[in-house]
Design an enzyme around this catalytic site. Structure first.
Site, mmCIF file in Angstrom:
data_model
loop_
_atom_site.group_PDB
_atom_site.id
_atom_site.type_symbol
_atom_site.label_atom_id
_atom_site.label_comp_id
_atom_site.label_asym_id
_atom_site.label_seq_id
_atom_site.Cartn_x
_atom_site.Cartn_y
_atom_site.Cartn_z
ATOM 1 N N TYR A 126 -0.622 39.846 -2.455
ATOM 2 C CA TYR A 126 0.254 39.769 -3.309
ATOM 3 C C TYR A 126 1.199 41.131 -3.301
ATOM 4 O O TYR A 126 2.359 41.266 -3.166
ATOM 5 C CB TYR A 126 -0.215 39.621 -4.756
ATOM 6 C CG TYR A 126 1.033 39.485 -5.743
ATOM 7 C CD1 TYR A 126 1.846 38.316 -5.965
ATOM 8 C CD2 TYR A 126 1.202 40.771 -6.492
ATOM 9 C CE1 TYR A 126 2.649 38.518 -7.074
ATOM 10 C CE2 TYR A 126 2.141 40.907 -7.379
ATOM 11 C CZ TYR A 126 3.180 39.537 -7.850
ATOM 12 O OH TYR A 126 4.027 39.809 -8.691
ATOM 13 N N ASP A 162 13.266 24.957 -8.988
ATOM 14 C CA ASP A 162 11.878 24.966 -9.073
ATOM 15 C C ASP A 162 11.023 24.081 -8.584
ATOM 16 O O ASP A 162 11.723 22.850 -8.318
ATOM 17 C CB ASP A 162 11.510 25.299 -10.523
ATOM 18 C CG ASP A 162 10.384 25.941 -11.013
ATOM 19 O OD1 ASP A 162 9.276 25.667 -10.670
ATOM 20 O OD2 ASP A 162 10.477 26.954 -11.493
ATOM 21 N N THR A 183 4.134 35.787 -18.503
ATOM 22 C CA THR A 183 4.770 34.728 -18.013
ATOM 23 C C THR A 183 3.387 33.805 -17.508
ATOM 24 O O THR A 183 2.325 34.329 -17.512
ATOM 25 C CB THR A 183 5.379 35.076 -16.593
ATOM 26 O OG1 THR A 183 4.700 35.576 -15.719
ATOM 27 C CG2 THR A 183 6.541 35.947 -16.994
ATOM 28 N N ASP A 193 10.987 23.527 -3.012
ATOM 29 C CA ASP A 193 10.015 24.170 -2.542
ATOM 30 C C ASP A 193 10.662 25.250 -1.506
ATOM 31 O O ASP A 193 11.210 25.043 -0.295
ATOM 32 C CB ASP A 193 9.028 23.321 -1.570
ATOM 33 C CG ASP A 193 7.941 24.315 -0.678
ATOM 34 O OD1 ASP A 193 7.940 25.520 -0.850
ATOM 35 O OD2 ASP A 193 7.246 23.297 -0.164
ATOM 36 N N VAL A 194 10.656 26.782 -1.844
ATOM 37 C CA VAL A 194 11.275 27.883 -1.482
ATOM 38 C C VAL A 194 10.609 28.027 0.400
ATOM 39 O O VAL A 194 11.214 28.743 0.846
ATOM 40 C CB VAL A 194 10.959 29.207 -2.117
ATOM 41 C CG1 VAL A 194 11.753 28.987 -3.508
ATOM 42 C CG2 VAL A 194 9.662 29.616 -2.320
ATOM 43 N N LYS A 227 5.050 42.166 -1.877
ATOM 44 C CA LYS A 227 5.909 42.774 -2.933
ATOM 45 C C LYS A 227 6.401 44.057 -2.380
ATOM 46 O O LYS A 227 7.596 44.346 -2.457
ATOM 47 C CB LYS A 227 5.413 42.712 -4.294
ATOM 48 C CG LYS A 227 5.113 41.734 -4.947
ATOM 49 C CD LYS A 227 6.073 40.694 -4.904
ATOM 50 C CE LYS A 227 5.959 39.498 -5.914
ATOM 51 N NZ LYS A 227 7.318 38.780 -5.900
#
Length: 273
Positions: free
Chosen positions: A155, A38, A190, A62-63, A159
């Site tokens: 977003y 994370d 969350t 950092d993905v 997805k």
């Protein structure tokens, strides 16, 4: 054998909070070795203290940084003896607003984290997955992948892309003995949610607020299943089916009811003044 000492292992991005944290806790409680990654250094420190340094490998990541992701996977492989039973690409961000009113850079960042970050994770993790019998490539999609959702258009698009990628890889990866699946969560309580969203959510129905541990339970079930799409709550599967069968009807329902419809009407009324 490495730090994992022969235990089954899961690599989780976005592990410091929400669904990732609950998944980390659940798999640890069932004897798995956990890789928690994370950008939240403080959250990772708390995670390590909670489950014990012997039971996990935690690192900032950092993905969207492919060289950093490669190093993270290499460190995980060193700890697990070159194995990875589950790769859980969970990290994601959201940005809300009307598409044409949002800065391009904000939309681009959502794409980089939610789609490109997932692609990077799979590229980096596939070697360990291929080396592990029965492994699973698992990704967090969203209920926003059932129909393009106004107010979170980019977003939603990312997805949808993740869902399509999962479907394709579930076939392609058969040649390696690796499964691919995803979860499409609804309104999960969350930190990604806007302030007050969970409190103002309906008490019943498919868009009720749901604790993140319910997603963690699905990840656990998915490891022992060949099911492709997991819906949390399960009723979201009906929305996905309806959107495929009658997209115009779903479009009108979304456009004329709920908070997005009110936002559009308020903006139109302001423009008429």
């Amino acid at each position: 054998m490495g730090q994992a000492e022969g235990r089954q292992s899961i690599f989780i991005t976005g592990a410091a909070s929400g669904m990732g944290l609950e998944t980390t806790r659940l798999f640890h409680s069932r004897g798995w070795f956990v890789g928690g990654f994370d950008q939240n250094a403080e959250g990772l420190k708390k995670l390590e203290a909670e489950i014990g340094a012997d039971n996990c490998l935690v690192q900032q990541l950092d993905v969207t940084d492919k060289p950093a992701f490669e190093k993270a996977v290499a460190a995980f492989g060193a700890a697990t003896g070159g194995k990875m039973d589950i790769l859980y690409n969970n990290a994601g961000i959201g940005a809300g607003g009307f598409f044409d009113e949002m800065p391009f850079e904000d939309n681009l960042k959502v794409v980089q984290v939610n789609l490109v970050g997932v692609m990077i994770g799979i590229y980096c993790g596939i070697g360990l997955l291929k080396a592990t019998p029965g492994s699973l490539c698992f990704t967090t999609s969203s209920s926003a992948a059932t129909y393009g959702m106004p107010g979170i258009a980019t977003y939603s698009a990312t997805k949808h892309a993740v869902k399509g990628l999962t479907e394709a890889l579930s076939i392609e990866f058969r040649r390696h003995g690796v499964r691919a699946a995803d979860v499409l969560p609804g309104l999960i309580n969350t930190p990604i949610l806007p302030d007050g969203a969970a409190a103002n959510a309906p008490k019943e129905g498919m868009f009720r607020a749901i604790p993140p541990v319910e997603v963690a339970k699905v990840v656990w079930e998915a490891y022992s299943s060949d099911k492709l799409h997991w819906y949390v709550p399960p009723e979201l599967a009906e929305l996905d089916k309806a959107a495929g069968n009658a997209p115009e009807l779903v479009r009108e329902q979304i456009a004329t009811t709920g908070p997005i419809a009110r936002m559009i009407e308020e903006q139109a009324a302001a423009a008429r003044k």
